[in-house]
Design an enzyme around this catalytic site. Structure first.
Site, PDB file in Angstrom:
ATOM      1  N   ASP A  27       0.817  -1.224   0.000  1.00  0.00           N
ATOM      2  CA  ASP A  27       0.000   0.000   0.000  1.00  0.00           C
ATOM      3  C   ASP A  27       0.850   1.273   0.000  1.00  0.00           C
ATOM      4  O   ASP A  27       1.956   1.294   0.516  1.00  0.00           O
ATOM      5  CB  ASP A  27      -0.917  -0.025   1.235  1.00  0.00           C
ATOM      6  CG  ASP A  27      -2.053   0.974   1.119  1.00  0.00           C
ATOM      7  OD1 ASP A  27      -2.340   1.425  -0.004  1.00  0.00           O
ATOM      8  OD2 ASP A  27      -2.655   1.297   2.160  1.00  0.00           O
ATOM      9  N   ASN A  75     -10.982  -2.711  -5.077  1.00  0.00           N
ATOM     10  CA  ASN A  75     -10.210  -1.738  -5.865  1.00  0.00           C
ATOM     11  C   ASN A  75     -10.831  -1.412  -7.229  1.00  0.00           C
ATOM     12  O   ASN A  75     -10.409  -0.462  -7.899  1.00  0.00           O
ATOM     13  CB  ASN A  75      -8.752  -2.188  -6.039  1.00  0.00           C
ATOM     14  CG  ASN A  75      -7.921  -2.073  -4.773  1.00  0.00           C
ATOM     15  OD1 ASN A  75      -7.002  -2.850  -4.534  1.00  0.00           O
ATOM     16  ND2 ASN A  75      -8.222  -1.093  -3.927  1.00  0.00           N
TER      17      ASN A  75
HETATM   18  C1  IPE Z   1      -5.389  -2.627   0.154  1.00  0.00           C
HETATM   19  O1  IPE Z   1      -5.107  -1.288  -0.026  1.00  0.00           O
HETATM   20  C2  IPE Z   1      -5.336  -3.353  -1.149  1.00  0.00           C
HETATM   21  C3  IPE Z   1      -4.028  -3.456  -1.771  1.00  0.00           C
HETATM   22  C4  IPE Z   1      -2.902  -2.975  -1.311  1.00  0.00           C
HETATM   23  C5  IPE Z   1      -3.985  -4.169  -3.002  1.00  0.00           C
HETATM   24  P1  IPE Z   1      -6.246  -0.176  -0.217  1.00  0.00           P
HETATM   25  O2  IPE Z   1      -5.546   1.085  -0.439  1.00  0.00           O
HETATM   26  O3  IPE Z   1      -7.213  -0.631  -1.236  1.00  0.00           O
HETATM   27  O4  IPE Z   1      -6.966  -0.218   1.201  1.00  0.00           O
HETATM   28  P2  IPE Z   1      -7.811   0.896   1.944  1.00  0.00           P
HETATM   29  O5  IPE Z   1      -8.867   1.374   0.977  1.00  0.00           O
HETATM   30  O6  IPE Z   1      -6.875   1.988   2.329  1.00  0.00           O
HETATM   31  O7  IPE Z   1      -8.375   0.204   3.140  1.00  0.00           O
HETATM   32  C1  IPE Z   2      -1.726   0.174  -3.214  1.00  0.00           C
HETATM   33  O1  IPE Z   2      -1.494   1.547  -3.276  1.00  0.00           O
HETATM   34  C2  IPE Z   2      -2.034  -0.427  -4.560  1.00  0.00           C
HETATM   35  C3  IPE Z   2      -3.438  -0.817  -4.740  1.00  0.00           C
HETATM   36  C4  IPE Z   2      -4.352  -0.759  -3.834  1.00  0.00           C
HETATM   37  C5  IPE Z   2      -3.811  -1.326  -6.037  1.00  0.00           C
HETATM   38  P1  IPE Z   2      -2.665   2.620  -3.292  1.00  0.00           P
HETATM   39  O2  IPE Z   2      -3.028   2.883  -4.699  1.00  0.00           O
HETATM   40  O3  IPE Z   2      -3.787   2.179  -2.424  1.00  0.00           O
HETATM   41  O4  IPE Z   2      -1.940   3.868  -2.687  1.00  0.00           O
HETATM   42  P2  IPE Z   2      -2.568   4.929  -1.676  1.00  0.00           P
HETATM   43  O5  IPE Z   2      -3.052   4.161  -0.487  1.00  0.00           O
HETATM   44  O6  IPE Z   2      -3.678   5.609  -2.406  1.00  0.00           O
HETATM   45  O7  IPE Z   2      -1.426   5.822  -1.352  1.00  0.00           O
HETATM   46 MG    MG Z   3      -4.137   2.427  -0.445  1.00  0.00          MG
END
Ligand code: IPE
Ligand code: IPE
Ligand code: MG
Length: 247
Positions: A27, A75
């Site tokens: 993340d 996602n």
């Molecule tokens: C969790 O991260 C999913 C992945 C890293 C693939 P998210 O960014 O989707 O989670 P939330 O929305 O902050 O809980």
């Molecule tokens: C994790 O990074 C990747 C996925 C969830 C696909 P994020 O895209 O959630 O990054 P932040 O949390 O918005 O910084």
């Molecule tokens: Mg995230």
């Protein structure tokens, strides 16, 4: 015995007693990009590179299982452009991996509902799965279109279908049997779950499997996650006392 021990580990890591299975919620890609004035997609590209570095390193130090959360069932709520970019990165990674698998000997598996992916991509996942059966190296499980609740519901459906077909009896179901219906069938539970980016939540990751996992959180964003950060996480894990409900 670890196959490789780095000469200078900044924190004390016992490489002879690594966790068997590390799981990572990758993340922070979006915030990493934003801080640099870049589009979120650039963050995902950087995150994919970090994944490559960390997976290669885990293989080198002799880890048995690495599970990474790449794309959740939630996602899909993101803008189409971002989702397409992530799917494109998966394709790129798979194509490159197929070429390198002979050399790397990493076994690549997927946890998640791959039916939602474009057919050519699904075919690539089947190929990597296939090639993987030839090797005995570290197993990498990529969670893609993965949700812990979705996984449990699918397992329940499959179990119910087996009952209806007379192959199983509801009253005979054990926790171990049920685990066999999950994407992770045959894989030991994660010992250590790492979440970078400062969020302290599970976000639907390995709900069943992480019942007794040790958690490690860090503010570092995934694209900045390094071997040193991994060392810190492993050292923290090794300092914990796992009791599994005992004393
Ligand atoms: C969790 O991260 C999913 C992945 C890293 C693939 P998210 O960014 O989707 O989670 P939330 O929305 O902050 O809980
Ligand atoms: C994790 O990074 C990747 C996925 C969830 C696909 P994020 O895209 O959630 O990054 P932040 O949390 O918005 O910084
Ligand atoms: Mg995230």
């Amino acid at each position: 015995m670890a196959i490789f021990k780095p000469k200078e580990a900044p924190v004390q890591v016992d490489f002879d007693h690594l966790p068997r299975h590390i799981a990572i919620i990758m993340d922070g890609n979006g915030r990493w990009a934003k801080r640099r004035g870049l589009p979120r997609t650039a963050g995902h590209a950087a995150g994919a590179e970090t994944f490559r570095t960390i997976a290669t390193y885990c293989q080198k130090i002799g880890l048995e299982y690495l599970t990474v959360y790449a794309f959740s069932t939630e996602n899909w709520k993101r803008p189409l452009e971002e989702v397409s970019a992530i799917i494109g990165l998966l394709k790129k990674y798979l194509l490159e991996s197929i070429e390198k698998m002979e050399k790397d000997k990493i076994r690549l598996h997927f946890f998640g509902d791959l039916d939602a992916l474009p057919p050519e991509l699904r075919e690539l996942t089947v190929r990597t799965d296939d090639i993987s059966t030839r090797y005995e190296g570290m197993q990498v499980n990529v969670c893609f279109n993965y949700g812990g609740r979705d996984e449990i519901v699918r397992a329940a459906r499959a179990f119910a279908a087996d009952c209806a077909a007379g192959k199983r009896r509801p009253e005979a179901l054990t926790e171990e049997d049920f685990s066999g219906y999950l994407y992770s069938a045959g894989v030991p539970d994660p010992d250590l779950v790492i979440r970078p980016s400062g969020e302290i939540r599970i976000s639907n990751f390995l709900l069943w499997q992480s019942a007794y996992a040790e958690f490690y959180y860090t503010d570092v964003l995934w694209p900045d996650f390094s071997k040193e950060e991994l060392h810190k996480a492993i050292a923290a894990y090794q300092g914990r006392s796992r009791r599994f409900g005992g004393v």
